[in-house]
Design a protein around this motif. Structure first.
Motif, PDB file in Angstrom:
ATOM      1  N   UNK A   3       0.855  -1.177   0.000  1.00 15.54           N
ATOM      2  CA  UNK A   3       0.000   0.000   0.000  1.00 15.54           C
ATOM      3  C   UNK A   3       0.894   1.231   0.000  1.00 15.54           C
ATOM      4  N   UNK A   4       0.309   2.346  -0.326  1.00 12.15           N
ATOM      5  CA  UNK A   4       1.044   3.610  -0.259  1.00 12.15           C
ATOM      6  C   UNK A   4       0.497   4.383   0.928  1.00 12.15           C
ATOM      7  N   UNK A   5       1.374   4.678   1.865  1.00 15.02           N
ATOM      8  CA  UNK A   5       0.949   5.408   3.063  1.00 15.02           C
ATOM      9  C   UNK A   5       1.673   6.746   3.094  1.00 15.02           C
ATOM     10  N   UNK A   6       0.906   7.795   2.996  1.00 11.13           N
ATOM     11  CA  UNK A   6       1.460   9.163   2.998  1.00 11.13           C
ATOM     12  C   UNK A   6       2.547   9.322   1.935  1.00 11.13           C
ATOM     13  N   UNK A   7       2.305   8.699   0.783  1.00 10.44           N
ATOM     14  CA  UNK A   7       3.205   8.854  -0.356  1.00 10.44           C
ATOM     15  C   UNK A   7       4.324   7.848  -0.437  1.00 10.44           C
ATOM     16  N   UNK A   8       4.460   6.985   0.558  1.00 14.50           N
ATOM     17  CA  UNK A   8       5.546   5.993   0.541  1.00 14.50           C
ATOM     18  C   UNK A   8       4.967   4.591   0.392  1.00 14.50           C
ATOM     19  N   UNK A   9       5.573   3.800  -0.475  1.00 13.45           N
ATOM     20  CA  UNK A   9       5.138   2.417  -0.640  1.00 13.45           C
ATOM     21  C   UNK A   9       5.615   1.592   0.552  1.00 13.45           C
ATOM     22  N   UNK A  10       4.704   0.841   1.138  1.00 13.24           N
ATOM     23  CA  UNK A  10       5.062  -0.004   2.274  1.00 13.24           C
ATOM     24  C   UNK A  10       4.420  -1.373   2.078  1.00 13.24           C
ATOM     25  N   UNK A  74       0.225  12.510   7.198  1.00 11.55           N
ATOM     26  CA  UNK A  74       0.290  12.931   5.806  1.00 11.55           C
ATOM     27  C   UNK A  74      -0.533  14.172   5.524  1.00 11.55           C
ATOM     28  N   UNK A  75      -1.261  14.649   6.501  1.00 13.79           N
ATOM     29  CA  UNK A  75      -2.101  15.841   6.318  1.00 13.79           C
ATOM     30  C   UNK A  75      -1.360  17.100   6.742  1.00 13.79           C
ATOM     31  N   UNK A  76      -0.627  17.021   7.822  1.00 14.59           N
ATOM     32  CA  UNK A  76       0.141  18.180   8.268  1.00 14.59           C
ATOM     33  C   UNK A  76       1.189  17.739   9.265  1.00 14.59           C
ATOM     34  N   UNK A  77       2.155  18.585   9.489  1.00 14.13           N
ATOM     35  CA  UNK A  77       3.205  18.288  10.465  1.00 14.13           C
ATOM     36  C   UNK A  77       3.256  19.423  11.477  1.00 14.13           C
ATOM     37  N   UNK A  78       4.032  19.220  12.518  1.00 14.61           N
ATOM     38  CA  UNK A  78       4.136  20.236  13.573  1.00 14.61           C
ATOM     39  C   UNK A  78       4.668  21.553  13.035  1.00 14.61           C
ATOM     40  N   UNK A  79       5.490  21.491  12.004  1.00 22.01           N
ATOM     41  CA  UNK A  79       6.050  22.724  11.431  1.00 22.01           C
ATOM     42  C   UNK A  79       5.316  23.178  10.177  1.00 22.01           C
ATOM     43  N   UNK A  80       4.370  22.396   9.740  1.00 22.34           N
ATOM     44  CA  UNK A  80       3.618  22.753   8.536  1.00 22.34           C
ATOM     45  C   UNK A  80       2.179  22.261   8.710  1.00 22.34           C
ATOM     46  N   UNK A  81       1.459  22.950   9.592  1.00 22.21           N
ATOM     47  CA  UNK A  81       0.101  22.521   9.926  1.00 22.21           C
ATOM     48  C   UNK A  81      -0.839  22.715   8.742  1.00 22.21           C
ATOM     49  N   UNK A  82      -1.746  21.761   8.577  1.00 21.81           N
ATOM     50  CA  UNK A  82      -2.870  21.948   7.656  1.00 21.81           C
ATOM     51  C   UNK A  82      -3.726  23.089   8.230  1.00 21.81           C
ATOM     52  N   UNK A  83      -4.370  23.893   7.386  1.00 16.89           N
ATOM     53  CA  UNK A  83      -5.205  24.983   7.910  1.00 16.89           C
ATOM     54  C   UNK A  83      -6.238  24.517   8.925  1.00 16.89           C
ATOM     55  N   UNK A  84      -6.752  23.316   8.761  1.00 12.94           N
ATOM     56  CA  UNK A  84      -7.737  22.823   9.727  1.00 12.94           C
ATOM     57  C   UNK A  84      -7.073  22.523  11.068  1.00 12.94           C
ATOM     58  N   UNK A  85      -5.861  22.036  11.047  1.00 14.88           N
ATOM     59  CA  UNK A  85      -5.143  21.819  12.309  1.00 14.88           C
ATOM     60  C   UNK A  85      -4.915  23.144  13.032  1.00 14.88           C
ATOM     61  N   UNK A  86      -4.548  24.156  12.283  1.00 17.81           N
ATOM     62  CA  UNK A  86      -4.351  25.483  12.882  1.00 17.81           C
ATOM     63  C   UNK A  86      -5.659  25.998  13.474  1.00 17.81           C
ATOM     64  N   UNK A  87      -6.748  25.749  12.760  1.00 20.15           N
ATOM     65  CA  UNK A  87      -8.055  26.199  13.253  1.00 20.15           C
ATOM     66  C   UNK A  87      -8.456  25.456  14.527  1.00 20.15           C
ATOM     67  N   UNK A  88      -8.103  24.197  14.636  1.00 20.28           N
ATOM     68  CA  UNK A  88      -8.381  23.465  15.877  1.00 20.28           C
ATOM     69  C   UNK A  88      -7.670  24.129  17.051  1.00 20.28           C
ATOM     70  N   UNK A  89      -6.467  24.608  16.823  1.00 13.90           N
ATOM     71  CA  UNK A  89      -5.733  25.299  17.879  1.00 13.90           C
ATOM     72  C   UNK A  89      -6.449  26.607  18.236  1.00 13.90           C
ATOM     73  N   UNK A  90      -6.842  27.344  17.214  1.00 17.05           N
ATOM     74  CA  UNK A  90      -7.418  28.669  17.440  1.00 17.05           C
ATOM     75  C   UNK A  90      -8.833  28.617  18.015  1.00 17.05           C
ATOM     76  N   UNK A  91      -9.547  27.529  17.771  1.00 20.05           N
ATOM     77  CA  UNK A  91     -10.953  27.432  18.206  1.00 20.05           C
ATOM     78  C   UNK A  91     -11.155  26.424  19.333  1.00 20.05           C
ATOM     79  N   UNK A  92     -10.099  26.080  20.030  1.00 16.82           N
ATOM     80  CA  UNK A  92     -10.210  25.123  21.142  1.00 16.82           C
ATOM     81  C   UNK A  92     -10.914  23.845  20.700  1.00 16.82           C
TER      82      UNK A  92
END
Ligand code: FES
Ligand code: FES
Length: 179
Positions: A3-10, A74-92
């Protein structure tokens, strides 16, 4: 088999009884995907398979031979958050954070379902081309993801804020999805 997980074949497990959730967590050490109930009731294990949300605790890894799996890593990382991850931080949108990876994976696919015209239990027009993500639609569409901390209001606020911004609507609480 692979399968391909987050862009890598495993490789897939030799044992066909291994769930996708256990393969992700125990073999691939992608611990962002959480095991809550392990019986399809909580949504903590939600990942994307070909862009669609699935419960990885109810899926056998070998079922997904040849498919693309995306986890929270594969959606976001601690240094490159997906906008929804950032919104979770901002909206509790979380307290302990255990349900959060599943909530975010689920929401990403849920928005695409609404854009594609997939109705929910509360949709008025089942034949509509697409669905605006009203408060009721969002709560219904996210009802498969439980939060034991009770952060549901923040979760819904984060999703609305993220996708309202993307749709550039006049009403910040209205999300008009494109066909
Ligand atoms: Fe899969 Fe709860 S761990 S639904
Ligand atoms: Fe704790 Fe949701 S933030 S279970």
């Amino acid at each position: 088999m692979a399968i391909t997980v987050n862009g890598a074949d495993v490789a897939l497990p030799d044992d066909p009884r291994v769930s996708l959730l256990d393969h992700l967590r125990e073999t691939l050490h992608l611990s962002g995907t959480k095991k809550g109930c392990d019986q399809g009731a909580c949504g903590a294990c939600t990942v994307l398979a070909g862009g669609q949300r699935i419960l990885s605790c109810l899926a056998l890894a070998v079922q997904y031979d040849g498919q693309q799996i995306t986890t929270i890593e594969g959606i976001g990382t601690a240094t490159d958050l997906h906008p929804l991850q950032q919104a979770f931080v901002e909206h509790d949108g979380f307290q302990c954070g255990y349900c959060t990876p599943g909530q975010i994976c689920s929401a990403v696919a849920m928005v695409e379902e609404a854009r594609a015209g997939m109705p929910s239990h509360v949709s008025d027009d089942l034949l509509a081309d697409h669905f605006a993500l009203s408060h009721d639609e969002l709560r219904e569409r996210m009802s498969g993801n439980l939060c034991r901390c009770g952060a549901h209001n923040g979760i819904i606020a984060a999703i609305r804020a993220t996708y309202a911004d993307e749709a550039q609507t006049q009403d910040p609480l209205a999300v008009e999805t494109a066909a």
